[in-house]
Enzyme design. Structure first.
Site, PDB file in Angstrom:
ATOM      1  N   GLY A   1      52.685  28.989  27.474  1.00 20.76           N
ATOM      2  CA  GLY A   1      51.349  29.494  27.857  1.00 20.76           C
ATOM      3  C   GLY A   1      51.105  30.815  27.148  1.00 20.76           C
ATOM      4  O   GLY A   1      50.598  31.767  27.722  1.00 20.76           O
ATOM      5  N   GLY A   2      51.474  30.843  25.875  1.00 17.96           N
ATOM      6  CA  GLY A   2      51.500  32.108  25.108  1.00 17.96           C
ATOM      7  C   GLY A   2      50.172  32.546  24.539  1.00 17.96           C
ATOM      8  O   GLY A   2      50.127  33.485  23.752  1.00 17.96           O
TER       9      GLY A   2
ATOM     10  N   ASP B   1      50.714  26.293  24.072  1.00 20.04           N
ATOM     11  CA  ASP B   1      49.550  26.492  24.941  1.00 20.04           C
ATOM     12  C   ASP B   1      48.704  25.230  24.830  1.00 20.04           C
ATOM     13  O   ASP B   1      49.068  24.291  24.115  1.00 20.04           O
ATOM     14  CB  ASP B   1      48.742  27.747  24.530  1.00 20.04           C
ATOM     15  CG  ASP B   1      47.999  28.372  25.719  1.00 20.04           C
ATOM     16  OD1 ASP B   1      47.097  27.717  26.263  1.00 20.04           O
ATOM     17  OD2 ASP B   1      48.335  29.507  26.105  1.00 20.04           O
TER      18      ASP B   1
ATOM     19  N   ARG C   1      54.594  35.087  29.980  1.00 25.04           N
ATOM     20  CA  ARG C   1      53.939  36.367  30.277  1.00 25.04           C
ATOM     21  C   ARG C   1      52.591  36.107  30.942  1.00 25.04           C
ATOM     22  O   ARG C   1      51.759  35.348  30.421  1.00 25.04           O
ATOM     23  CB  ARG C   1      53.713  37.157  28.980  1.00 25.04           C
ATOM     24  CG  ARG C   1      53.185  38.576  29.257  1.00 25.04           C
ATOM     25  CD  ARG C   1      52.996  39.360  27.983  1.00 25.04           C
ATOM     26  NE  ARG C   1      51.650  39.222  27.484  1.00 25.04           N
ATOM     27  CZ  ARG C   1      50.961  40.198  26.890  1.00 25.04           C
ATOM     28  NH1 ARG C   1      51.511  41.381  26.723  1.00 25.04           N
ATOM     29  NH2 ARG C   1      49.749  39.990  26.446  1.00 25.04           N
TER      30      ARG C   1
ATOM     31  N   HIS D   1      51.573  34.616  37.641  1.00 28.04           N
ATOM     32  CA  HIS D   1      50.724  35.299  38.637  1.00 28.04           C
ATOM     33  C   HIS D   1      49.375  34.591  38.812  1.00 28.04           C
ATOM     34  O   HIS D   1      48.630  34.913  39.713  1.00 28.04           O
ATOM     35  CB  HIS D   1      50.576  36.803  38.320  1.00 28.04           C
ATOM     36  CG  HIS D   1      49.565  37.128  37.263  1.00 28.04           C
ATOM     37  ND1 HIS D   1      49.056  38.394  37.100  1.00 28.04           N
ATOM     38  CD2 HIS D   1      48.974  36.367  36.306  1.00 28.04           C
ATOM     39  CE1 HIS D   1      48.188  38.387  36.098  1.00 28.04           C
ATOM     40  NE2 HIS D   1      48.132  37.182  35.597  1.00 28.04           N
TER      41      HIS D   1
END
Ligand SMILES: C[S@@+](CC[C@H](N)C(=O)[O-])C[C@H]1O[C@@H](n2cnc3c(N)ncnc32)[C@H](O)[C@@H]1O
Length: 451
Positions: free
Chosen positions: A284-285, A309, A345, A349
């Site tokens: 998911g870069g 991604d 990164r 969240h």
């Protein structure tokens, strides 16, 4: 401003926050010296970033302490207006016009440059000056300041637009949303204040990309994402690369497969002695910022770096010959097996706990005996979280049923995914940004544990 003067100012501000005298002219508070110190601070902010942060914290505490109750209510009630009026100014190109001129401009000049009604433009300028977004140098005369300049940076202007158009409606819908759910912690990404505010049943990313949102909104979001950490350290500034990529100076071959792997069942310490495969996978870069940063720091490294991604995002990846681009949906098995590092990164969240465990589990299944997972996220302090962390936490709640997490919460979540947190490396103190280093737990350990 000298360090000793700054320390004195800090002491005075702290004393003021603790006890505001009825009469500010009272000699004990040293109001005159305090005001002189604040005036000196405006001329020269300390270079030392830790000291600057302490001052910022002390100033905000002192500001609240000196407010009368009505001023507190006013500050809270009208806070959203600052976002609204900054958006209006950006739409009018006001900040750019002032910065380009680089000297005071009259109301008549600004009216002509913007094409707006003179009475309206005067009211907008008066508002912006009251909040120090520009300087009012005389009657009907205005000049750009460092803050005005900041608001002309394309990525920051995009951030203002994004927060106004996408987040503000979701924040506004949050009270009714929480009341309707009887104040349960949101954990369903398809039922959030965001969906209510934007009258969609899509999740934020689906809505942005090929959904019902105008393409402009995704462009602004992407520009903001790229800009929001500009000037801050990144994890690679503090992380010992040679520890993570021991083959960085000795190229070896690696395997990439599209099937899932049979993962080892032992903890890393007792695993195979073979060298760590020189692979870095950014899961998911986005458009590959971290891949580029890594390669810039390891110019002579022959190891492979893979950006993963969704296809439309990978298609816009930053041009750099050194990394592979792979369209990959991270809800499917990780195709790069036995990589040295799986790096995530700002991905976890965005998701509620259960989905984080699933996503981490997919990386775990691909890990070799010496693979590591690096989670680059905010670690929310158990006490005294600052505005940057709590703003993001509530925004994640409103839009994604997600959240920022404390170290205890992260640790439980990793264990539930069969991973052990072995080290935390903080790199931006202010926002709590840290890299958490994870190894495989022995098979079965942690599974089914409560998060
Ligand atoms: C908050 S961004 C973080 C991007 C990047 N890691 C960074 O720190 O700049 C989340 C990323 O996850 C990607 N993403 C969302 N859903 C995905 C999926 N199902 N598979 C792969 N990537 C996905 C998004 O396209 C986006 O690039």
């Amino acid at each position: 401003m000298a360090t000793t003067e700054t320390q004195t100012l800090l002491t005075r501000l702290t004393a003021l926050s603790q006890q505001v005298p009825e009469d500010l002219a009272e000699p004990t508070i040293g109001t005159e010296a305090l005001l002189a110190g604040l005036a000196a601070l405006r001329q020269q902010v300390p270079e030392d970033d830790a000291l600057r942060r302490q001052l910022s914290h002390a100033l905000s505490q002192a500001l609240v302490a000196v407010e009368r109750p009505l001023e507190t209510v006013h500050r809270i009630s009208f806070a959203p207006l600052q976002l609204t009026m900054t958006k209006v100014a950006i739409d009018l190109n006001l900040f750019e016009i002032l910065v380009a001129k680089d000297e005071p401009m009259s109301l008549a000049e600004l009216t002509q440059a913007t094409g707006a009604d003179p009475v309206l433009i005067a009211r907008i300028l008066r508002y912006l000056a009251a909040f120090h977004l520009l300087a009012e140098t005389g009657v009907d005369r205005f000049q750009a300041t460092a803050v005005t300049q900041t608001l002309t940076v394309p990525g920051f202007a995009a951030g203002i637009k994004h927060h106004f158009e996408v987040q503000l409606p979701a924040w506004g819908a949050l009270p009714a949303f929480l009341a309707a759910t009887h104040y349960q912690n949101p954990c369903d990404r398809e039922r959030t204040a965001f969906q209510q505010a934007h009258q969609t049943d899509q999740t934020v990313f689906a809505w942005f990309m090929g959904g019902s949102a105008p393409p402009r909104l995704f462009e602004e979001f992407s520009r903001w994402m790229s800009a929001q950490r500009v000037g801050q350290p990144i994890w690679l500034d503090v992380f010992p690369l040679e520890r993570l990529l021991p083959s960085a100076t000795a190229p070896t071959t690696t395997t990439t497969t599209t099937t899932t792997t049979t993962a080892p069942t032992t903890a890393p310490a007792s695993a195979s002695p073979s060298p760590l495969p020189p692979l870095f996978v950014d899961v998911g870069g986005g458009v590959g910022h971290q891949c580029v940063e890594l390669l810039q720091r390891l110019p002579h490294w022959h190891g492979r770096v893979v950006l993963e991604d969704l296809a439309p995002v990978v298609a816009q990846a930053r041009p750099h010959a050194g990394f592979e681009r792979r369209a990959h949906d991270f809800w499917t098995p990780q195709p790069v097996v036995g990589a040295g590092v799986y790096y995530l990164r700002n991905v976890l969240h965005d998701y509620p706990d259960e989905q984080c465990v699933r996503l981490l589990g997919l990386q775990r299944a691909a890990m070799g005996p010496r693979s590591l997972v690096l989670v680059d996220e905010i670690v929310c302090p158990a006490r005294g979280a600052g505005p940057a962390v709590v703003d993001m936490d509530i925004t994640l709640m409103a839009c994604l049923a997600a959240q920022e997490r404390t170290l205890a919460h992260w640790t439980r979540l990793f264990r539930a995914a069969g991973l052990a947190l072995v080290e935390v490396v903080p790199y931006v103190m202010e926002g709590g940004h840290s890299v958490m280093v994870l190894e495989r737990l022995v098979e079965g350990a942690g599974e089914g544990e409560e998060i």
